[in-house]
Design an enzyme around this catalytic site. Sequence first.
Site, PDB file in Angstrom:
ATOM      1  N   HIS A   2       4.777   8.427   0.063  1.00  0.00           N
ATOM      2  CA  HIS A   2       3.752   7.593  -0.281  1.00  0.00           C
ATOM      3  C   HIS A   2       2.398   8.483   0.255  1.00  0.00           C
ATOM      4  O   HIS A   2       2.377   8.901   1.400  1.00  0.00           O
ATOM      5  CB  HIS A   2       3.987   6.252   0.526  1.00  0.00           C
ATOM      6  N   HIS A  15      -1.440   7.502   1.779  1.00  0.00           N
ATOM      7  CA  HIS A  15      -2.156   6.359   2.265  1.00  0.00           C
ATOM      8  C   HIS A  15      -3.576   6.626   1.789  1.00  0.00           C
ATOM      9  O   HIS A  15      -4.243   7.842   1.905  1.00  0.00           O
ATOM     10  CB  HIS A  15      -2.127   6.602   3.899  1.00  0.00           C
TER      11      HIS A  15
HETATM   12  P1  5GP Z   1       4.434   6.076   7.204  1.00  0.00           P
HETATM   13  O1  5GP Z   1       4.392   6.045   8.642  1.00  0.00           O
HETATM   14  O2  5GP Z   1       5.799   5.831   6.613  1.00  0.00           O
HETATM   15  O3  5GP Z   1       3.633   6.956   6.503  1.00  0.00           O
HETATM   16  O4  5GP Z   1       3.947   4.684   6.672  1.00  0.00           O
HETATM   17  C1  5GP Z   1       4.554   3.378   6.060  1.00  0.00           C
HETATM   18  C2  5GP Z   1       3.484   2.505   5.834  1.00  0.00           C
HETATM   19  O5  5GP Z   1       4.269   1.402   5.015  1.00  0.00           O
HETATM   20  C3  5GP Z   1       3.111   1.586   6.949  1.00  0.00           C
HETATM   21  O6  5GP Z   1       1.551   1.831   7.222  1.00  0.00           O
HETATM   22  C4  5GP Z   1       3.568   0.337   7.158  1.00  0.00           C
HETATM   23  O7  5GP Z   1       2.661  -0.490   7.501  1.00  0.00           O
HETATM   24  C5  5GP Z   1       3.879   0.237   5.348  1.00  0.00           C
HETATM   25  N1  5GP Z   1       4.829  -0.742   5.093  1.00  0.00           N
HETATM   26  C6  5GP Z   1       6.009  -0.513   5.751  1.00  0.00           C
HETATM   27  N2  5GP Z   1       6.831  -1.701   5.218  1.00  0.00           N
HETATM   28  C7  5GP Z   1       6.159  -2.227   4.107  1.00  0.00           C
HETATM   29  C8  5GP Z   1       6.100  -3.464   3.391  1.00  0.00           C
HETATM   30  O8  5GP Z   1       7.275  -3.982   3.574  1.00  0.00           O
HETATM   31  N3  5GP Z   1       5.228  -3.736   2.689  1.00  0.00           N
HETATM   32  C9  5GP Z   1       3.949  -3.038   2.707  1.00  0.00           C
HETATM   33  N4  5GP Z   1       3.262  -3.535   1.976  1.00  0.00           N
HETATM   34  N5  5GP Z   1       3.703  -2.158   3.549  1.00  0.00           N
HETATM   35  C10 5GP Z   1       4.774  -1.547   4.329  1.00  0.00           C
END
Ligand code: 5GP
Length: 140
Positions: A98, A100
């Site tokens: 994903h 950001h």
């Molecule tokens: P990572 O650290 O994997 O790059 O970030 C994952 C992101 O996904 C985090 O910013 C977290 O807040 C977001 N996230 C995790 N679970 C969910 C969810 O169920 N719904 C949404 N909208 N965001 C999520």
Amino acid sequence: MDCIFCKIISGDIPAKIVYEDATSIAFLDITPCAKGHTVVIPKKHYDTFQDIDENAVRDLFTSVKMVAKAVEKGTGADGSNIGLNNKKAAGQEVPHIHIHIIPRYEGDGGGAIQSIINTHPNTDNLDDLKEKIKYCFKKI
Ligand code: 5GP
Ligand code: ZN
């Protein structure tokens, strides 16, 4: 697959979806680090950035460009940081790649992406390092 982002795509978990097309979807982050923090994901599951095939990465970043424009305009942001946490060591918690989009506001107190880490690595042997990296292209 037990993937939270795949469940958002299938509609099993609700999300504040701001954009969707045939290959990508974008939604507001559930724990935003700035107003309007949005994530853009491919609809097909890939664990890490290196796993994405060329067409999918093109589609994904085409969406990221559009979403970034809309997020900046919709939030009134002055700019944005756009990036990904690739693999656990880099902070990736959800193993569905994903991107950001983090809106930035003048005077918000945040830093640049490169301020995430600074281990002050030795720069004496940059030629060696350059060659090591270049050599790896032969193995891709
Ligand atoms: P990572 O650290 O994997 O790059 O970030 C994952 C992101 O996904 C985090 O910013 C977290 O807040 C977001 N996230 C995790 N679970 C969910 C969810 O169920 N719904 C949404 N909208 N965001 C999520
Ligand atoms: Zn997934």
